[in-house]
Design an enzyme around this catalytic site. Structure first.
Site, PDB file in Angstrom:
ATOM      1  N   ASP A 184      -5.909  45.856  -4.243  1.00 43.87           N
ATOM      2  CA  ASP A 184      -3.971  45.976  -3.956  1.00 43.87           C
ATOM      3  C   ASP A 184      -4.429  47.948  -4.111  1.00 43.87           C
ATOM      4  O   ASP A 184      -4.465  48.336  -4.991  1.00 43.87           O
ATOM      5  CB  ASP A 184      -2.744  45.931  -5.339  1.00 43.87           C
ATOM      6  CG  ASP A 184      -1.685  46.093  -4.896  1.00 43.87           C
ATOM      7  OD1 ASP A 184      -0.863  45.537  -3.319  1.00 43.87           O
ATOM      8  OD2 ASP A 184      -0.706  46.427  -5.830  1.00 43.87           O
ATOM      9  N   GLU A 186      12.681  50.505  -8.656  1.00 37.55           N
ATOM     10  CA  GLU A 186      13.497  51.776  -7.542  1.00 37.55           C
ATOM     11  C   GLU A 186      14.782  51.887  -7.140  1.00 37.55           C
ATOM     12  O   GLU A 186      15.266  53.143  -7.324  1.00 37.55           O
ATOM     13  CB  GLU A 186      11.948  52.218  -6.010  1.00 37.55           C
ATOM     14  CG  GLU A 186      11.179  52.387  -6.369  1.00 37.55           C
ATOM     15  CD  GLU A 186      10.493  51.856  -5.153  1.00 37.55           C
ATOM     16  OE1 GLU A 186      10.403  52.785  -4.325  1.00 37.55           O
ATOM     17  OE2 GLU A 186       9.474  51.065  -5.390  1.00 37.55           O
ATOM     18  N   HIS A 237       6.940  55.109  -2.577  1.00 33.37           N
ATOM     19  CA  HIS A 237       7.149  54.057  -3.565  1.00 33.37           C
ATOM     20  C   HIS A 237       6.242  55.262  -4.571  1.00 33.37           C
ATOM     21  O   HIS A 237       6.866  54.627  -5.725  1.00 33.37           O
ATOM     22  CB  HIS A 237       6.312  53.030  -3.164  1.00 33.37           C
ATOM     23  CG  HIS A 237       6.559  52.482  -4.504  1.00 33.37           C
ATOM     24  ND1 HIS A 237       7.205  51.305  -4.704  1.00 33.37           N
ATOM     25  CD2 HIS A 237       5.137  51.559  -5.127  1.00 33.37           C
ATOM     26  CE1 HIS A 237       6.457  50.769  -6.104  1.00 33.37           C
ATOM     27  NE2 HIS A 237       4.785  51.722  -5.800  1.00 33.37           N
ATOM     28  N   THR A 272       0.452  36.562  -7.566  1.00 34.30           N
ATOM     29  CA  THR A 272       0.895  37.584  -6.610  1.00 34.30           C
ATOM     30  C   THR A 272       1.480  36.440  -5.351  1.00 34.30           C
ATOM     31  O   THR A 272       0.120  34.954  -4.913  1.00 34.30           O
ATOM     32  CB  THR A 272      -0.140  37.760  -6.189  1.00 34.30           C
ATOM     33  OG1 THR A 272      -0.928  38.777  -7.436  1.00 34.30           O
ATOM     34  CG2 THR A 272      -0.222  38.985  -5.359  1.00 34.30           C
ATOM     35  N   TYR A 297      -0.997  51.104  -2.890  1.00 28.51           N
ATOM     36  CA  TYR A 297      -0.288  51.626  -3.508  1.00 28.51           C
ATOM     37  C   TYR A 297       0.095  53.425  -2.373  1.00 28.51           C
ATOM     38  O   TYR A 297      -0.054  54.403  -2.521  1.00 28.51           O
ATOM     39  CB  TYR A 297      -0.858  52.531  -4.693  1.00 28.51           C
ATOM     40  CG  TYR A 297       0.393  53.938  -5.564  1.00 28.51           C
ATOM     41  CD1 TYR A 297       0.998  52.627  -6.159  1.00 28.51           C
ATOM     42  CD2 TYR A 297      -0.306  54.800  -6.229  1.00 28.51           C
ATOM     43  CE1 TYR A 297       2.028  53.185  -6.792  1.00 28.51           C
ATOM     44  CE2 TYR A 297       0.974  55.445  -6.474  1.00 28.51           C
ATOM     45  CZ  TYR A 297       1.844  54.244  -7.183  1.00 28.51           C
ATOM     46  OH  TYR A 297       2.496  54.939  -8.604  1.00 28.51           O
ATOM     47  N   ASP A 323       3.852  41.411  -4.584  1.00 27.49           N
ATOM     48  CA  ASP A 323       3.154  41.514  -6.274  1.00 27.49           C
ATOM     49  C   ASP A 323       4.065  41.311  -7.645  1.00 27.49           C
ATOM     50  O   ASP A 323       4.670  43.046  -8.156  1.00 27.49           O
ATOM     51  CB  ASP A 323       2.850  43.077  -5.725  1.00 27.49           C
ATOM     52  CG  ASP A 323       1.940  43.705  -6.713  1.00 27.49           C
ATOM     53  OD1 ASP A 323       0.987  42.409  -7.645  1.00 27.49           O
ATOM     54  OD2 ASP A 323       1.372  44.512  -6.780  1.00 27.49           O
ATOM     55  N   GLU A 367       7.657  43.457  -5.487  1.00 24.64           N
ATOM     56  CA  GLU A 367       6.939  43.846  -4.844  1.00 24.64           C
ATOM     57  C   GLU A 367       6.773  43.889  -3.368  1.00 24.64           C
ATOM     58  O   GLU A 367       5.935  42.434  -3.030  1.00 24.64           O
ATOM     59  CB  GLU A 367       5.394  45.437  -5.394  1.00 24.64           C
ATOM     60  CG  GLU A 367       5.851  46.199  -6.723  1.00 24.64           C
ATOM     61  CD  GLU A 367       4.242  46.829  -6.882  1.00 24.64           C
ATOM     62  OE1 GLU A 367       3.847  46.328  -6.651  1.00 24.64           O
ATOM     63  OE2 GLU A 367       4.911  48.141  -8.063  1.00 24.64           O
ATOM     64  N   GLN A 426       3.374  46.553 -17.926  1.00 29.55           N
ATOM     65  CA  GLN A 426       2.467  47.664 -17.216  1.00 29.55           C
ATOM     66  C   GLN A 426       2.729  49.289 -18.098  1.00 29.55           C
ATOM     67  O   GLN A 426       1.853  49.886 -18.039  1.00 29.55           O
ATOM     68  CB  GLN A 426       3.251  47.763 -15.829  1.00 29.55           C
ATOM     69  CG  GLN A 426       2.310  48.612 -14.638  1.00 29.55           C
ATOM     70  CD  GLN A 426       3.110  48.520 -13.515  1.00 29.55           C
ATOM     71  OE1 GLN A 426       3.899  48.225 -12.848  1.00 29.55           O
ATOM     72  NE2 GLN A 426       2.482  49.311 -12.778  1.00 29.55           N
ATOM     73  N   ARG A 455       7.425  45.383 -15.868  1.00 28.49           N
ATOM     74  CA  ARG A 455       7.089  46.360 -15.920  1.00 28.49           C
ATOM     75  C   ARG A 455       6.964  47.143 -17.149  1.00 28.49           C
ATOM     76  O   ARG A 455       6.173  48.208 -17.302  1.00 28.49           O
ATOM     77  CB  ARG A 455       8.434  47.285 -15.133  1.00 28.49           C
ATOM     78  CG  ARG A 455       8.982  47.005 -13.738  1.00 28.49           C
ATOM     79  CD  ARG A 455       6.973  47.675 -12.799  1.00 28.49           C
ATOM     80  NE  ARG A 455       7.875  47.524 -11.653  1.00 28.49           N
ATOM     81  CZ  ARG A 455       7.687  47.346 -10.545  1.00 28.49           C
ATOM     82  NH1 ARG A 455       5.531  48.156 -11.273  1.00 28.49           N
ATOM     83  NH2 ARG A 455       7.019  47.373  -9.522  1.00 28.49           N
ATOM     84  N   LYS A 457       0.031  43.176 -14.203  1.00 32.46           N
ATOM     85  CA  LYS A 457       0.308  42.035 -12.086  1.00 32.46           C
ATOM     86  C   LYS A 457      -0.898  40.857 -12.506  1.00 32.46           C
ATOM     87  O   LYS A 457       0.317  40.742 -10.953  1.00 32.46           O
ATOM     88  CB  LYS A 457      -0.603  43.537 -11.706  1.00 32.46           C
ATOM     89  CG  LYS A 457       0.214  45.257 -12.033  1.00 32.46           C
ATOM     90  CD  LYS A 457       1.087  45.247 -10.830  1.00 32.46           C
ATOM     91  CE  LYS A 457       1.517  46.198  -9.971  1.00 32.46           C
ATOM     92  NZ  LYS A 457       2.540  46.593  -9.647  1.00 32.46           N
ATOM     93  N   GLU A 516       5.466  43.544  -0.395  1.00 33.63           N
ATOM     94  CA  GLU A 516       3.574  44.406   0.165  1.00 33.63           C
ATOM     95  C   GLU A 516       3.419  43.140   2.068  1.00 33.63           C
ATOM     96  O   GLU A 516       4.242  42.584   1.714  1.00 33.63           O
ATOM     97  CB  GLU A 516       2.320  44.341  -1.049  1.00 33.63           C
ATOM     98  CG  GLU A 516       3.064  44.899  -2.028  1.00 33.63           C
ATOM     99  CD  GLU A 516       2.245  45.808  -2.934  1.00 33.63           C
ATOM    100  OE1 GLU A 516       1.073  45.358  -2.402  1.00 33.63           O
ATOM    101  OE2 GLU A 516       2.466  45.395  -4.257  1.00 33.63           O
TER     102      GLU A 516
HETATM  103 MN    MN Z   1       1.718  46.885  -5.618  1.00 39.99          MN
END
Ligand code: MN
Length: 372
Positions: free
Chosen positions: A106, A335, A113, A234, A108, A210, A178, A217, A214, A230, A180
């Site tokens: 994965d 976010e 972001h 997925t 970034y 994803d 997430e 994490q 949080r 994570k 993606e």
């Molecule tokens: Mn991700």
């Protein structure tokens, strides 16, 4: 050129798309709201065994010339003598994970972001770390927990830092998404893959959610990066859109400053003009376009292999959360500064390139949260 198969206005599953999936232990192709089995298209062709499989891996292993011929044969099948009996309504089949996932990476690669998360996780420092503009930052994820759209999302348990209570194990209280886009390697390589060679190796693309815990994490990630926050799940879409279908939507990526290392430079345009959205319980939270991503998938693949790491059929690499600068363009709840997911919440990511008869749809990836 037109197809005899019914394709509703607004369907992304046009003759221009023809994505692959797996249903009932067979490789199928989607057109409109129907599927045709690739084995029925190929007849007694030498590749018939490859398509009578419960994953796309044997087809992907055949390589780019075979992918092209198979796509041509599907197009011919759907544009010459009508054969409605070959069509099965998509609602009557159960779609499974379309390919066996090899290694999973994965990235970034959205500067928006990465900036937003840098501000949230390291409020007293520069949001972008010094490496970010020099290489596509990524981490190796867990391929065994990649699941197909519709699979329930079990809220994970984990060790979190809980104020005065200290470090406690409890159900994740900050379950996030997430938005993606993922790319699957069809033809692996023992050699580094230059960005401009990406279309000889990448079979196609999927939508990726994803799922991210949080609170887990935030406590675990230093110094080696994401781990259990994570790896619990997925989700990917059931349809793999062939790279050939995306060719008309390849566009120039954003300008990169500084100019990247030679091994990451491309002469062909590898950004994708792909509209994306996020729905929470039926209400749209986000609309954005994938073309703004700072690092392209071709650069990601080049970087991933530049150290001599080999690639294999089924390797999956995801873009990283796709965000813009504005509210309404953000690819994660953290976010958006809005509440995290409750049990019972349903998230749907969608993607489509173009419109009308030329639309190339990714369909959706759905997941509903269930209690820990
Ligand atoms: Mn991700």
């Amino acid at each position: 050129m037109d197809t005899w198969a019914p394709v509703d206005d607004g369907s992304g599953f046009t003759l221009a798309c023809l994505p692959y999936g797996v249903a009932g232990g067979r490789v199928v192709v989607r057109i409109g709201d129907g599927v045709v089995a690739l084995g029925d298209v190929l007849g007694d062709h030498q590749w018939r065994d490859a398509v009578e499989a419960d994953s796309l891996n044997p087809v992907m292993t055949l390589g780019v010339d075979a992918w092209s011929e198979i796509r041509d044969r599907v197009t011919t099948f759907l544009t010459t003598s009508a054969n409605e009996r070959a069509l099965t309504p998509v609602g009557s089949v159960e779609l499974s994970l379309p390919f066996q996932v090899g290694d999973y990476v994965d990235f970034y690669s959205s500067i928006e972001h990465a900036t937003h998360l840098g501000e949230l996780f390291r409020p007293d420092a520069e949001p972008l770390l010094p490496n970010w503009r020099h290489l596509p930052v990524g981490y190796h994820g867990r391929s065994g927990t990649v699941v197909v759209s519709g699979t329930p999302v079990r809220r994970p348990n984990g060790l979190v830092l809980d104020g005065e209570a200290g470090v406690v194990r409890r159900p994740c209280a900050r379950l996030d998404i997430e938005l993606e886009v993922g790319f699957v390697v069809g033809a692996g390589s023992d050699e580094p893959i230059a960005p401009d060679e990406a279309d000889r190796h990448v079979f196609g693309a999927v939508l990726v959610n994803d799922w991210s815990a949080r609170d887990i994490q935030a406590f675990e990630y230093q110094p080696l990066g994401p781990f259990l926050g994570k790896s619990f799940l997925t989700s990917i879409s059931a349809w793999v859109v062939p790279l050939a279908a995306l060719a008309p939507f390849l566009v120039e990526p954003p300008e990169q400053e500084p100019v990247p290392d030679a091994a990451l430079q491309a002469t062909r345009p590898w950004a994708i003009d792909l509209g994306l959205s996020v729905d929470l319980n039926g209400a749209t939270l986000t609309r954005n376009n994938f073309r703004g991503l700072y690092w392209t998938f071709a650069q990601q693949l080049a970087h991933m292999t530049s150290n001599g790491a080999t690639t294999r059929t089924g390797d999956l690499f995801a873009s990283g959360t796709v965000s813009g600068w504005n509210q309404g363009e953000l690819g994660s709840l953290i976010e958006m500064k809005r509440p995290f997911l409750d049990d019972g919440d349903s998230i749907v990511l969608r993607g489509v390139c173009g419109e009308g008869a030329n639309a190339v749809g990714f369909g959706e990836v759905e997941g509903t949260v269930v209690k820990a």
